[in-house]
Design a protein around this motif. Structure first.
Motif, short mmCIF file in Angstrom:
data_model
loop_
_atom_site.label_atom_id
_atom_site.label_comp_id
_atom_site.label_asym_id
_atom_site.label_seq_id
_atom_site.Cartn_x
_atom_site.Cartn_y
_atom_site.Cartn_z
N LEU A 54 6.65 -39.46 23.11
CA LEU A 54 5.91 -39.38 24.37
C LEU A 54 5.31 -40.73 24.77
O LEU A 54 5.31 -41.07 25.95
CB LEU A 54 4.83 -38.30 24.29
CG LEU A 54 5.36 -36.86 24.27
CD1 LEU A 54 4.24 -35.89 24.01
CD2 LEU A 54 6.08 -36.54 25.56
N LEU A 55 4.80 -41.48 23.81
CA LEU A 55 4.25 -42.80 24.14
C LEU A 55 5.35 -43.73 24.67
O LEU A 55 5.17 -44.40 25.69
CB LEU A 55 3.56 -43.43 22.93
CG LEU A 55 2.19 -42.87 22.58
CD1 LEU A 55 1.68 -43.52 21.29
CD2 LEU A 55 1.21 -43.11 23.71
N PHE A 56 6.46 -43.75 23.96
CA PHE A 56 7.57 -44.61 24.39
C PHE A 56 8.09 -44.17 25.77
O PHE A 56 8.30 -45.00 26.66
CB PHE A 56 8.71 -44.58 23.37
CG PHE A 56 9.88 -45.42 23.76
CD1 PHE A 56 9.82 -46.81 23.67
CD2 PHE A 56 11.04 -44.84 24.25
CE1 PHE A 56 10.89 -47.59 24.06
CE2 PHE A 56 12.11 -45.61 24.64
CZ PHE A 56 12.04 -46.99 24.53
N PHE A 57 8.26 -42.86 25.95
CA PHE A 57 8.76 -42.36 27.22
C PHE A 57 7.80 -42.66 28.36
O PHE A 57 8.21 -43.10 29.43
CB PHE A 57 9.03 -40.86 27.15
CG PHE A 57 9.47 -40.29 28.47
CD1 PHE A 57 10.77 -40.47 28.91
CD2 PHE A 57 8.59 -39.58 29.26
CE1 PHE A 57 11.18 -39.96 30.13
CE2 PHE A 57 8.99 -39.06 30.48
CZ PHE A 57 10.29 -39.25 30.91
N HIS A 58 6.51 -42.43 28.14
CA HIS A 58 5.54 -42.63 29.22
C HIS A 58 5.40 -44.10 29.59
O HIS A 58 5.22 -44.43 30.76
CB HIS A 58 4.18 -42.01 28.87
CG HIS A 58 4.16 -40.54 29.11
ND1 HIS A 58 4.55 -39.64 28.16
CD2 HIS A 58 3.85 -39.84 30.22
CE1 HIS A 58 4.44 -38.42 28.66
NE2 HIS A 58 4.03 -38.51 29.92
N PHE A 59 5.49 -44.98 28.60
CA PHE A 59 5.47 -46.41 28.91
C PHE A 59 6.67 -46.76 29.80
O PHE A 59 6.51 -47.40 30.86
CB PHE A 59 5.49 -47.25 27.63
CG PHE A 59 5.62 -48.72 27.89
CD1 PHE A 59 4.54 -49.45 28.36
CD2 PHE A 59 6.82 -49.38 27.69
CE1 PHE A 59 4.65 -50.81 28.63
CE2 PHE A 59 6.95 -50.73 27.94
CZ PHE A 59 5.85 -51.44 28.41
N SER A 60 7.85 -46.32 29.41
CA SER A 60 9.05 -46.60 30.20
C SER A 60 8.99 -45.92 31.56
O SER A 60 9.37 -46.51 32.58
CB SER A 60 10.30 -46.10 29.46
OG SER A 60 10.41 -46.73 28.22
N PHE A 61 8.49 -44.69 31.59
CA PHE A 61 8.41 -43.93 32.82
C PHE A 61 7.46 -44.58 33.83
O PHE A 61 7.78 -44.71 35.01
CB PHE A 61 7.96 -42.50 32.52
CG PHE A 61 7.93 -41.60 33.71
CD1 PHE A 61 9.11 -41.08 34.22
CD2 PHE A 61 6.74 -41.26 34.31
CE1 PHE A 61 9.09 -40.25 35.32
CE2 PHE A 61 6.71 -40.43 35.41
CZ PHE A 61 7.89 -39.92 35.92
N VAL A 62 6.30 -45.03 33.35
CA VAL A 62 5.34 -45.68 34.24
C VAL A 62 5.91 -46.99 34.79
O VAL A 62 5.78 -47.28 35.98
CB VAL A 62 3.99 -45.91 33.52
CG1 VAL A 62 3.10 -46.87 34.30
CG2 VAL A 62 3.29 -44.59 33.30
N MET A 63 6.57 -47.76 33.94
CA MET A 63 7.19 -49.01 34.41
C MET A 63 8.27 -48.72 35.47
O MET A 63 8.36 -49.41 36.49
CB MET A 63 7.79 -49.78 33.24
CG MET A 63 6.77 -50.26 32.24
SD MET A 63 5.61 -51.43 32.94
CE MET A 63 6.64 -52.85 33.00
#
Length: 135
Positions: A54-63
């Motif tokens: 979730l951390l990795f996905f949310h970082f990528s998603f926000v970018m």
């Protein structure tokens, strides 16, 4: 009355232009749901893995969302006046008999533009060779 019709038509055109944005946004929302809820929350059992995913996905998603929003709402800008081709030059290009004559006209026009061309190794190239025939 004609003014109101024109304003209405411009509004309709803006709305139609926004359909691709809505389509992409729907795909983004669906992919968010599929990854976060269906994969991470329902199927991953380890809490450490969930947090990592979730951390990795949310970082990528926000970018991604940030760059997409910037792309949508950034004006494309205007072409500087010095890059416009005059009607006389357009007529000259249309009346040129061969491609070589057109290439010479374009080369003459390009010599006065503030364009710096570079070769593949990074060196500045001679602007006379910009429109040369590669063969």
């Amino acid at each position: 009355m004609a003014s109101n019709c024109k304003i209405f038509m411009l509004g309709c055109v803006k709305l139609v232009k926004f359909f691709p944005v809505l389509f992409i946004s729907t795909i983004i929302a669906w992919s968010y749901y599929a990854y976060v809820v269906e994969l991470c929350v329902k199927n991953v059992e380890s809490l450490a893995q969930k947090v990592f995913y979730l951390l990795f996905f949310h970082f990528s998603f926000v970018m991604f969302v940030w760059s997409y929003v910037q792309t949508i709402f950034t004006s494309p800008g205007e072409i500087p006046k010095q890059f416009y081709v005059s009607q006389r030059n357009v007529d000259e290009l249309e009346n040129a008999e061969t491609e070589d004559a057109q290439r010479q006209i374009l080369t003459r026009l390009a010599k006065h533009l503030p364009v710096v061309c570079r070769t593949m190794n990074g060196c500045k190239s001679d602007q006379d060779s910009v429109f040369e025939n590669p063969s």
